[in-house]
Design a protein around this motif. Sequence first.
Motif, PDB file in Angstrom:
ATOM      1  N   ALA A 106      28.525  93.358 -75.698  1.00  0.00           N
ATOM      2  CA  ALA A 106      27.360  94.129 -76.111  1.00  0.00           C
ATOM      3  C   ALA A 106      26.992  95.059 -74.963  1.00  0.00           C
ATOM      4  O   ALA A 106      26.638  94.590 -73.869  1.00  0.00           O
ATOM      5  CB  ALA A 106      26.199  93.201 -76.452  1.00  0.00           C
ATOM      6  N   ARG A 107      27.081  96.367 -75.201  1.00  0.00           N
ATOM      7  CA  ARG A 107      26.861  97.339 -74.127  1.00  0.00           C
ATOM      8  C   ARG A 107      25.366  97.533 -73.884  1.00  0.00           C
ATOM      9  O   ARG A 107      24.594  97.775 -74.810  1.00  0.00           O
ATOM     10  CB  ARG A 107      27.509  98.672 -74.462  1.00  0.00           C
ATOM     11  CG  ARG A 107      27.381  99.716 -73.347  1.00  0.00           C
ATOM     12  CD  ARG A 107      28.247 100.932 -73.636  1.00  0.00           C
ATOM     13  NE  ARG A 107      27.812 101.621 -74.836  1.00  0.00           N
ATOM     14  CZ  ARG A 107      26.878 102.578 -74.853  1.00  0.00           C
ATOM     15  NH1 ARG A 107      26.248 102.926 -73.732  1.00  0.00           N
ATOM     16  NH2 ARG A 107      26.567 103.163 -75.983  1.00  0.00           N
ATOM     17  N   VAL A 108      24.960  97.443 -72.636  1.00  0.00           N
ATOM     18  CA  VAL A 108      23.563  97.576 -72.243  1.00  0.00           C
ATOM     19  C   VAL A 108      23.208  99.056 -72.141  1.00  0.00           C
ATOM     20  O   VAL A 108      23.836  99.810 -71.395  1.00  0.00           O
ATOM     21  CB  VAL A 108      23.298  96.882 -70.892  1.00  0.00           C
ATOM     22  CG1 VAL A 108      21.843  97.089 -70.464  1.00  0.00           C
ATOM     23  CG2 VAL A 108      23.631  95.400 -70.989  1.00  0.00           C
ATOM     24  N   VAL A 109      22.190  99.470 -72.904  1.00  0.00           N
ATOM     25  CA  VAL A 109      21.763 100.867 -72.864  1.00  0.00           C
ATOM     26  C   VAL A 109      20.367 101.020 -72.260  1.00  0.00           C
ATOM     27  O   VAL A 109      19.946 102.136 -71.940  1.00  0.00           O
ATOM     28  CB  VAL A 109      21.797 101.498 -74.272  1.00  0.00           C
ATOM     29  CG1 VAL A 109      23.222 101.544 -74.790  1.00  0.00           C
ATOM     30  CG2 VAL A 109      20.897 100.753 -75.240  1.00  0.00           C
ATOM     31  N   GLU A 110      19.657  99.914 -72.100  1.00  0.00           N
ATOM     32  CA  GLU A 110      18.315  99.985 -71.508  1.00  0.00           C
ATOM     33  C   GLU A 110      17.947  98.626 -70.935  1.00  0.00           C
ATOM     34  O   GLU A 110      18.299  97.589 -71.507  1.00  0.00           O
ATOM     35  CB  GLU A 110      17.297 100.421 -72.570  1.00  0.00           C
ATOM     36  CG  GLU A 110      15.893 100.667 -72.038  1.00  0.00           C
ATOM     37  CD  GLU A 110      14.950 101.190 -73.108  1.00  0.00           C
ATOM     38  OE1 GLU A 110      13.733 100.914 -72.996  1.00  0.00           O
ATOM     39  OE2 GLU A 110      15.434 101.848 -74.059  1.00  0.00           O
ATOM     40  N   ILE A 111      17.254  98.636 -69.796  1.00  0.00           N
ATOM     41  CA  ILE A 111      16.781  97.405 -69.146  1.00  0.00           C
ATOM     42  C   ILE A 111      15.261  97.425 -69.116  1.00  0.00           C
ATOM     43  O   ILE A 111      14.650  98.421 -68.721  1.00  0.00           O
ATOM     44  CB  ILE A 111      17.316  97.287 -67.702  1.00  0.00           C
ATOM     45  CG1 ILE A 111      18.846  97.284 -67.679  1.00  0.00           C
ATOM     46  CG2 ILE A 111      16.755  96.034 -67.023  1.00  0.00           C
ATOM     47  CD1 ILE A 111      19.480  96.022 -68.165  1.00  0.00           C
ATOM     48  N   VAL A 112      14.636  96.338 -69.532  1.00  0.00           N
ATOM     49  CA  VAL A 112      13.177  96.226 -69.457  1.00  0.00           C
ATOM     50  C   VAL A 112      12.772  95.966 -68.009  1.00  0.00           C
ATOM     51  O   VAL A 112      13.263  95.015 -67.383  1.00  0.00           O
ATOM     52  CB  VAL A 112      12.666  95.089 -70.354  1.00  0.00           C
ATOM     53  CG1 VAL A 112      11.153  94.915 -70.195  1.00  0.00           C
ATOM     54  CG2 VAL A 112      13.025  95.359 -71.815  1.00  0.00           C
TER      55      VAL A 112
END
Length: 363
Positions: A290-296
């Motif tokens: 699952a490709r990470v597109v945003e980090i909280v």
Amino acid sequence: MSELPGRPGFRTVLPLVLVALLTLLAPSCRLPGDETDNAVPPPVTATEVAPERTDFSGRQPGVVNITSMRGLESTRAAGTGIVLDASGFVLTNSHVIQGSTGIEGTDTDTDRTYRARVIGYDTSQDIAVIRLTGASGLPAARFAPVSTVGIGDPVTAVGNAGGDGGEPSVVTGHVTALGQSVTARDDSDGSVERLAGMIEVSAPIKPGDSGGPLLNSAGRVIGVNTAASTALPERSPDGRERPRGYAIPADRALEIAAQIRRGEASATVHIGETAMLGVMVRDNGTEPGARVVEIVPGSPAQRAGIPVDAAIVTFGGQGVDSPSTLTGLMLRRHPGDVVRIEWAMPGGGIAAADVRLAKGPPQ
């Protein structure tokens, strides 16, 4: 449908859209925690009833206007709920409370607003149960099974159309088909779910009606309003436009609600608070993960050093081949759990860390 493109947690259906209102109604906020539940009353069941009248076009007791604050997105979502019993257990769609950092419910019979908390939800069936804090003596809805429903039967759909609150809207139509299937897509990660066995009606269900009751001619709840067509309306033999709405049969909704109230988690039913890693992910093309597109910011993912464009490939020792797989694995966890996560770095190589999951919004 009013929407913010690209916002995490928004679901559409092909060729339908789930009828949740997603718009910038007001700044988001987080609600304080609720007190411990008292004893749980027996769950409601659908019972065979004979129609009391054939011209029903109003509404019966047990309708709740729901406002879901989505603090991570600075948005609000509006939907509807159905009162299960006097102590404030409310049935709704899981997509109504998805992403919520605070929930309020207004009982439209008493015009009183309560803070609410999520008891549990099943994203695969789009059903959730919330509880209105401190509620008592609420007029509850009455239910009837889908076995009493026939094509051509008159129906009334009730809900918080447009998210305007106040007195619920009422629209009428007829049952046009039974056992229908709807394909639902999550715009945040591209995952697809299929809802089967739906009641199709000609009532013009609108955004905000999600989770509201579909009533038969006796005023009994036979379904939970869930979706409406975005395609061009069909035309009846007389040339008039015929909208299409879809509802989850009451039998199935009540069965899942009873499981949630018993506290019985499963592969699809999540009970209690939701664990959060703090990433927004999408499909990783032809590669696994699952490709990470945003980090909280401030999330466990950020503290663990997971970067944007990394691909999460294992979670708790299990392989991750898609965003939906990661979501499913997350739903089996709870805040405070420590899990081993591995991810493929953007430039190559594998990194790993033990991560303590935080409390987050419902999936």
